[in-house]
Write an enzyme that holds these catalytic residues in place. Sequence first.
Site, mmCIF file in Angstrom:
data_model
loop_
_atom_site.group_PDB
_atom_site.id
_atom_site.type_symbol
_atom_site.label_atom_id
_atom_site.label_comp_id
_atom_site.label_asym_id
_atom_site.label_seq_id
_atom_site.Cartn_x
_atom_site.Cartn_y
_atom_site.Cartn_z
ATOM 1 N N ILE A 183 12.122 8.980 55.826
ATOM 2 C CA ILE A 183 13.268 8.354 56.276
ATOM 3 C C ILE A 183 13.149 8.453 57.953
ATOM 4 C CG2 ILE A 183 15.649 8.094 56.202
ATOM 5 C CD1 ILE A 183 15.443 9.249 53.339
ATOM 6 N N GLU A 206 12.746 19.955 52.819
ATOM 7 C CA GLU A 206 11.799 19.564 51.662
ATOM 8 C C GLU A 206 12.493 19.039 50.626
ATOM 9 O OE1 GLU A 206 8.831 20.926 51.025
ATOM 10 O OE2 GLU A 206 8.802 21.937 52.847
ATOM 11 N N THR A 232 22.064 14.006 50.584
ATOM 12 C CA THR A 232 21.505 13.200 49.178
ATOM 13 C C THR A 232 22.724 13.052 48.234
ATOM 14 O OG1 THR A 232 20.196 13.189 47.320
ATOM 15 C CG2 THR A 232 20.654 15.254 48.527
ATOM 16 N N ASP A 233 22.749 12.077 47.288
ATOM 17 C CA ASP A 233 23.679 12.041 46.142
ATOM 18 C C ASP A 233 23.355 12.899 45.218
ATOM 19 O OD1 ASP A 233 21.395 10.814 45.296
ATOM 20 O OD2 ASP A 233 22.375 9.088 44.260
ATOM 21 N N GLU A 234 22.223 13.692 45.342
ATOM 22 C CA GLU A 234 21.923 14.602 43.977
ATOM 23 C C GLU A 234 22.846 15.689 44.158
ATOM 24 O OE1 GLU A 234 17.718 14.698 43.290
ATOM 25 O OE2 GLU A 234 17.286 12.997 44.181
ATOM 26 N N TYR A 272 16.419 21.818 44.765
ATOM 27 C CA TYR A 272 16.314 20.832 45.805
ATOM 28 C C TYR A 272 17.868 20.545 45.842
ATOM 29 C CZ TYR A 272 16.665 16.267 48.314
ATOM 30 O OH TYR A 272 16.832 15.251 48.873
ATOM 31 N N LYS A 325 20.338 21.319 49.236
ATOM 32 C CA LYS A 325 20.967 20.332 50.077
ATOM 33 C C LYS A 325 22.765 20.591 49.955
ATOM 34 C CE LYS A 325 19.396 17.415 51.972
ATOM 35 N NZ LYS A 325 18.821 17.099 53.418
HETATM 36 P P1 NAD Z 1 10.249 13.899 53.698
HETATM 37 O O1 NAD Z 1 9.831 14.749 52.509
HETATM 38 O O2 NAD Z 1 9.325 12.500 53.695
HETATM 39 O O3 NAD Z 1 10.100 14.300 55.116
HETATM 40 C C1 NAD Z 1 10.700 15.518 55.533
HETATM 41 C C2 NAD Z 1 10.206 15.881 56.974
HETATM 42 O O4 NAD Z 1 10.845 17.080 57.295
HETATM 43 C C3 NAD Z 1 8.507 15.896 57.038
HETATM 44 O O5 NAD Z 1 8.159 15.182 58.217
HETATM 45 C C4 NAD Z 1 8.485 17.256 57.510
HETATM 46 O O6 NAD Z 1 7.487 17.917 58.116
HETATM 47 C C5 NAD Z 1 9.636 17.645 58.070
HETATM 48 N N1 NAD Z 1 10.180 19.218 57.804
HETATM 49 C C6 NAD Z 1 10.215 19.943 56.656
HETATM 50 N N2 NAD Z 1 10.471 21.275 56.811
HETATM 51 C C7 NAD Z 1 10.748 21.237 58.182
HETATM 52 C C8 NAD Z 1 11.015 22.416 58.915
HETATM 53 N N3 NAD Z 1 11.085 23.524 58.582
HETATM 54 N N4 NAD Z 1 11.039 22.297 60.387
HETATM 55 C C9 NAD Z 1 10.698 20.923 61.052
HETATM 56 N N5 NAD Z 1 10.640 19.977 60.153
HETATM 57 C C10 NAD Z 1 10.399 19.904 58.624
HETATM 58 O O7 NAD Z 1 11.864 13.470 53.398
HETATM 59 P P2 NAD Z 1 12.784 12.171 53.473
HETATM 60 O O8 NAD Z 1 12.490 11.522 51.860
HETATM 61 O O9 NAD Z 1 12.270 11.316 54.569
HETATM 62 O O10 NAD Z 1 14.094 12.673 53.347
HETATM 63 C C11 NAD Z 1 14.670 12.851 54.763
HETATM 64 C C12 NAD Z 1 16.109 13.382 54.518
HETATM 65 O O11 NAD Z 1 16.822 12.606 53.578
HETATM 66 C C13 NAD Z 1 16.043 14.695 53.687
HETATM 67 O O12 NAD Z 1 17.060 15.500 54.270
HETATM 68 C C14 NAD Z 1 16.267 14.453 52.171
HETATM 69 O O13 NAD Z 1 17.160 15.458 51.569
HETATM 70 C C15 NAD Z 1 17.467 13.115 52.601
HETATM 71 N N6 NAD Z 1 17.572 12.088 51.439
HETATM 72 C C16 NAD Z 1 16.329 11.508 51.028
HETATM 73 C C17 NAD Z 1 16.278 10.363 50.217
HETATM 74 C C18 NAD Z 1 15.277 9.882 49.443
HETATM 75 O O14 NAD Z 1 15.404 9.069 48.691
HETATM 76 N N7 NAD Z 1 14.079 10.168 50.132
HETATM 77 C C19 NAD Z 1 17.601 10.004 49.618
HETATM 78 C C20 NAD Z 1 18.824 10.667 50.379
HETATM 79 C C21 NAD Z 1 18.633 11.604 51.163
HETATM 80 P P1 TYD Z 2 11.640 10.751 42.479
HETATM 81 O O1 TYD Z 2 11.184 9.558 43.404
HETATM 82 O O2 TYD Z 2 10.921 11.790 42.577
HETATM 83 O O3 TYD Z 2 13.001 10.957 42.953
HETATM 84 P P2 TYD Z 2 14.193 11.699 42.348
HETATM 85 O O4 TYD Z 2 13.811 12.684 41.755
HETATM 86 O O5 TYD Z 2 14.669 12.336 43.954
HETATM 87 O O6 TYD Z 2 15.288 10.853 42.132
HETATM 88 O O7 TYD Z 2 11.725 10.375 41.077
HETATM 89 C C1 TYD Z 2 12.729 9.097 40.697
HETATM 90 C C2 TYD Z 2 12.852 9.176 39.401
HETATM 91 O O8 TYD Z 2 11.377 8.645 38.580
HETATM 92 C C3 TYD Z 2 13.189 10.143 38.847
HETATM 93 O O9 TYD Z 2 14.220 10.012 37.425
HETATM 94 C C4 TYD Z 2 11.963 10.920 38.002
HETATM 95 C C5 TYD Z 2 11.254 9.845 37.720
HETATM 96 N N1 TYD Z 2 9.707 10.124 37.957
HETATM 97 C C6 TYD Z 2 8.920 9.689 36.906
HETATM 98 O O10 TYD Z 2 9.239 9.351 35.707
HETATM 99 N N2 TYD Z 2 7.372 9.814 37.037
HETATM 100 C C7 TYD Z 2 7.097 10.322 38.022
HETATM 101 O O11 TYD Z 2 5.527 10.483 38.317
HETATM 102 C C8 TYD Z 2 7.786 10.621 39.382
HETATM 103 C C9 TYD Z 2 7.329 11.178 40.745
HETATM 104 C C10 TYD Z 2 9.028 10.336 39.218
#
Ligand code: NAD
Ligand code: TYD
Length: 368
Positions: free
Chosen positions: A13, A85, A132-134, A158, A162
């Site tokens: 993101i 993470e 996150t909504d989690e 996780y 958060k």
């Molecule tokens: P991601 O895992 O793809 O990327 C995380 C980034 O943070 C990576 O580039 C990593 O190198 C960096 N990072 C990790 N630890 C670090 C540290 N100690 N110091 C500096 N950099 C560090 O994550 P994402 O999916 O892009 O999520 C980004 C943010 O959005 C997170 O805070 C996550 O909780 C939040 N979020 C994600 C989702 C989703 O669906 N992916 C939804 C809602 C909120």
């Molecule tokens: P994920 O993309 O890991 O996001 P989050 O756990 O943060 O919601 O998973 C999305 C949903 O898909 C979650 O309910 C777990 C499920 N899932 C599978 O069923 N198989 C998979 O291999 C993965 C990675 C996720």
Amino acid sequence: MSKILVTGGAGFIGANFVHYWRREYPADTLVVLDALTYAGNPANLEAVKDYRNFHFVHGNILDQALTEGLLREHEIDTIVHFAAESHVDRSIHGPDAFIETNIVGTHSMLKAAREVWLTGSGRDHRFHHVSTDEVYGSLEPDDPPFAETTAYAPNSPYSASKAASDHLVRSYHHTYGLQVTISNCSNNYGPYQFPEKLIPLVVVNILTNRPLPIYGDGQNIRDWLYVDDHCRGIDLVLKKGVVGGVYNVGGNNEWTNIEIVRLICGLMDEQFAVDEGLKARFPDAPQVRGLKAASLITHVKDRLGHDRRYAIDAAKCRAELGYVPQESFATGIRRTIAWMLDNEPWWRAVMDGSYRDWLDRHYGKMRA
Ligand code: NAD
Ligand code: TYD
């Protein structure tokens, strides 16, 4: 003109946010601070790396002195804090890194911001925390979606980490007057998503003829948002959000996991039917043998403590910020598949590990 420090900008993101911001506000300065964990990929920032007002810093958010130095050197007025993470499965198998980065790391960022922004006469600033909504836990089928007033009830290491970080951010506003905002967003999908998350994993596994693992009965529900719409939501919170405010960002787009996987399978079958060249590019794909992608669906053991349903009530964002997502799921999922097909070298490099070569080139082969 703003000067923004984006933590975690080499991740999914964060990188999309950098691209979004450059398109919308090309005159602003962007400084990315990223530790390049397994989830960070410099290729995600390749398109912006040569801009004069873009800077990449390889470093850890736990390093408070480094952050303070960056805030001073670049006269940063805004932090958008993505670094974390982020994968639930990894948090189940190894929670320590989640506590370190998500809680201690966020606290380190807050301390740096307080030190630089609130000492002496202070300066106008914003610390935006991406969450996150989690943190709200799991919904039953008939429960109303998560609102900003929903009580926190995180279930995984996780989401607990958060939640803790959200509380710390809130406390730095309440106690010290740090100008913070928090956004809690639903599941994102789109370009540059690491193929351990459901949607890119399914696309890559179809193209390489691997099982599509469905945890448990596949009836768990997630509320999916195209990543650019998340970035637009953060933009609106930064521009119009109330300091100290919390905003739930989502797309009102609930799907069961099995529905999503079947949808992607159908779209991939369609792609192979209209584009003959795909069979030559992906000779292992089931379509080459006349099979449907769905033949790869495999039910596997459920995730421990697997949350049943997430759903966001984005009414506050809509009413206060005028937030309306622009991408429909029908178009967003097609765009994502098209991006994966157009960017095969990107996901191949992630799969074979060569995306880590950047570190070797910069630090030599001796790195840990
Ligand atoms: P991601 O895992 O793809 O990327 C995380 C980034 O943070 C990576 O580039 C990593 O190198 C960096 N990072 C990790 N630890 C670090 C540290 N100690 N110091 C500096 N950099 C560090 O994550 P994402 O999916 O892009 O999520 C980004 C943010 O959005 C997170 O805070 C996550 O909780 C939040 N979020 C994600 C989702 C989703 O669906 N992916 C939804 C809602 C909120
Ligand atoms: P994920 O993309 O890991 O996001 P989050 O756990 O943060 O919601 O998973 C999305 C949903 O898909 C979650 O309910 C777990 C499920 N899932 C599978 O069923 N198989 C998979 O291999 C993965 C990675 C996720």
